[in-house]
Design a protein around this motif. Structure first.
Motif, PDB file in Angstrom:
ATOM      1  N   ASN A 116       0.847  -1.193   0.000  1.00 26.15           N
ATOM      2  CA  ASN A 116       0.000   0.000   0.000  1.00 26.15           C
ATOM      3  C   ASN A 116       0.884   1.245   0.000  1.00 26.15           C
ATOM      4  O   ASN A 116       2.109   1.142  -0.158  1.00 26.15           O
ATOM      5  CB  ASN A 116      -0.971  -0.011   1.196  1.00 26.15           C
ATOM      6  N   THR A 117       0.299   2.384   0.184  1.00 23.52           N
ATOM      7  CA  THR A 117       1.050   3.652   0.107  1.00 23.52           C
ATOM      8  C   THR A 117       2.062   3.814   1.248  1.00 23.52           C
ATOM      9  O   THR A 117       2.978   4.633   1.152  1.00 23.52           O
ATOM     10  CB  THR A 117       0.090   4.857   0.129  1.00 23.52           C
ATOM     11  N   LYS A 118       1.893   3.042   2.328  1.00 26.22           N
ATOM     12  CA  LYS A 118       2.820   3.134   3.459  1.00 26.22           C
ATOM     13  C   LYS A 118       4.012   2.180   3.320  1.00 26.22           C
ATOM     14  O   LYS A 118       4.974   2.276   4.082  1.00 26.22           O
ATOM     15  CB  LYS A 118       2.080   2.823   4.762  1.00 26.22           C
ATOM     16  N   THR A 119       3.948   1.265   2.367  1.00 25.60           N
ATOM     17  CA  THR A 119       5.007   0.274   2.194  1.00 25.60           C
ATOM     18  C   THR A 119       6.289   0.931   1.699  1.00 25.60           C
ATOM     19  O   THR A 119       6.285   1.653   0.698  1.00 25.60           O
ATOM     20  CB  THR A 119       4.579  -0.825   1.199  1.00 25.60           C
ATOM     21  N   LYS A 120       7.383   0.680   2.401  1.00 26.67           N
ATOM     22  CA  LYS A 120       8.675   1.259   2.019  1.00 26.67           C
ATOM     23  C   LYS A 120       9.720   0.195   1.675  1.00 26.67           C
ATOM     24  O   LYS A 120      10.658   0.461   0.940  1.00 26.67           O
ATOM     25  CB  LYS A 120       9.218   2.143   3.149  1.00 26.67           C
ATOM     26  N   MET A 121       9.564  -0.999   2.239  1.00 26.02           N
ATOM     27  CA  MET A 121      10.535  -2.064   2.004  1.00 26.02           C
ATOM     28  C   MET A 121       9.844  -3.424   1.955  1.00 26.02           C
ATOM     29  O   MET A 121       8.788  -3.612   2.551  1.00 26.02           O
ATOM     30  CB  MET A 121      11.583  -2.130   3.132  1.00 26.02           C
ATOM     31  N   ILE A 122      10.514  -4.357   1.266  1.00 28.07           N
ATOM     32  CA  ILE A 122      10.116  -5.765   1.286  1.00 28.07           C
ATOM     33  C   ILE A 122      11.394  -6.578   1.517  1.00 28.07           C
ATOM     34  O   ILE A 122      12.346  -6.477   0.739  1.00 28.07           O
ATOM     35  CB  ILE A 122       9.454  -6.194  -0.037  1.00 28.07           C
TER      36      ILE A 122
END
Length: 345
Positions: A116-122
């Motif tokens: 989503n829009t808050k995702t910064k890393m995987i």
């Protein structure tokens, strides 16, 4: 056989060349650091300006989280991912989003659904620890393409990559991919802890600004340069690992233990007896072999075993075979004041 160390130890070439009598230790040196980065760049055909060295690969997890995360950001982690991922994300006051795996393998569809829009890393371990499985190049490319229009970093933790021998295990590096590797495993340098990271220029520059300028000691730098030139040791390590990994799996499967295939230097053994895992762990330890329980990774009634020396591997196999025939009895002892229970064999 619990700490994921290389059973063959360091090579003769390292022991021969690492004569510290002629190494001047009284001064700091940056030349060896630069030479080691150049050696890594040459070996993997990478841009040396996009490589940074770390005190083991673990250091990069904290550096990445500190550099790229702020409070409220989200980081996607697989349910059986390395425990330190979650720890470092929480330290950065970000939110770890734990996704379900499928048969102990990272589920790419679950990752996509969680973005989503808050995702910064995987964070993705390649191959995974403890299961020893990996996402194929097709799956990684699919995920990387999806992230191309975002600022989300796809961090591939490839600590055990040198053990993998499979045509599907190849990475096409794009601007949103971060690769983390270590020289601790295949090269037998666990105690020296030397890792490296490859990513886009601006991220590497940010990491260089906040990391300690002297995070890698001189002996480690020199040793790292030596091992990268030791192609025979890499070949020997992989061949040894493949042989004993297959032997352990086949022998224990014949003894009716549940073991999935692994592409790393360890396997997860599922125990079908409804016994406390500590009891099993202690029973295996009777032959002076340590293993690691997997309950902290949400793999219950399972233990992880990494390939050891030939002598250790044989002892482990024999002890497991005895375990199948062993009977454990739960003893209940009652008194007027209390009741205690314990297992005995």
């Amino acid at each position: 056989m619990s700490s994921n160390e290389k059973p063959l130890g360091t090579s003769k070439l390292i022991r021969k060349k690492l004569q510290i009598n002629h190494i001047k230790l009284k001064k700091y040196s940056n030349n060896i650091y630069k030479k080691l980065i150049q050696n890594i760049a040459n070996m993997y055909n990478l841009n040396k300006k996009q490589i940074v060295l770390g005190n083991g690969s673990d250091e990069f997890l904290s550096l990445l989280c500190f550099t790229c995360l702020k409070e409220g950001d989200e980081v996607i982690i697989s349910e059986h991912g390395f425990l330190l991922y979650k720890t470092q994300v929480l330290v950065a006051r970000a939110v770890p989003v734990i996704i379900k795996d499928s048969n102990n393998k990272v589920n790419i569809n679950n990752i996509i659904r969680s973005i989503n829009t808050k995702t910064k890393m995987i964070f993705i371990t390649m191959p995974t620890n403890p299961a020893g499985l990996f996402l194929t190049s097709r799956e990684i490319n699919q995920l990387s393409t999806l992230l191309k229009s975002t600022n989300i970093l796809l961090i591939l933790d490839m600590n055990n990559s040198e053990y993998v021998k499979d045509d599907r295990y190849s990475i096409k590096i794009t601007t949103n991919i971060v690769i983390i590797k270590t020289l601790s495993k295949t090269y037998g340098l666990a105690s020296l802890k030397l890792g490296w990271m490859y990513s886009r220029n601006n991220l590497i520059k940010s990491i260089e600004k906040i990391k300690s300028p002297l995070n890698i000691n001189k002996i480690t730098q020199i040793t790292g340069s030596v091992v990268l030139s030791d192609s025979e040791q890499r070949r020997l390590s992989r061949s040894f690992n493949v042989f004993w990994l297959i032997k352990i799996i086949i022998c224990l499967r014949k003894a009716n233990f549940i073991i999935d295939r692994s592409y790393a230097n360890f396997v997860v053994i599922k125990l079908n007896k409804k016994l406390p895992i500590l009891l099993i762990e202690n029973y295996i330890a009777k032959c002076n072999v340590n293993v690691r329980r997997m309950s902290e990774y949400k793999l219950f009634n399972s233990i992880r075993v990494n390939v050891g020396s030939p002598h250790e591997n044989i002892k482990l196999i024999n002890q497991f075979k005895k375990l199948k025939k062993q009977k454990f009895v739960l003893v209940t002892h009652k008194t007027e004041k209390y009741t205690t229970q314990y297992w005995k064999n």
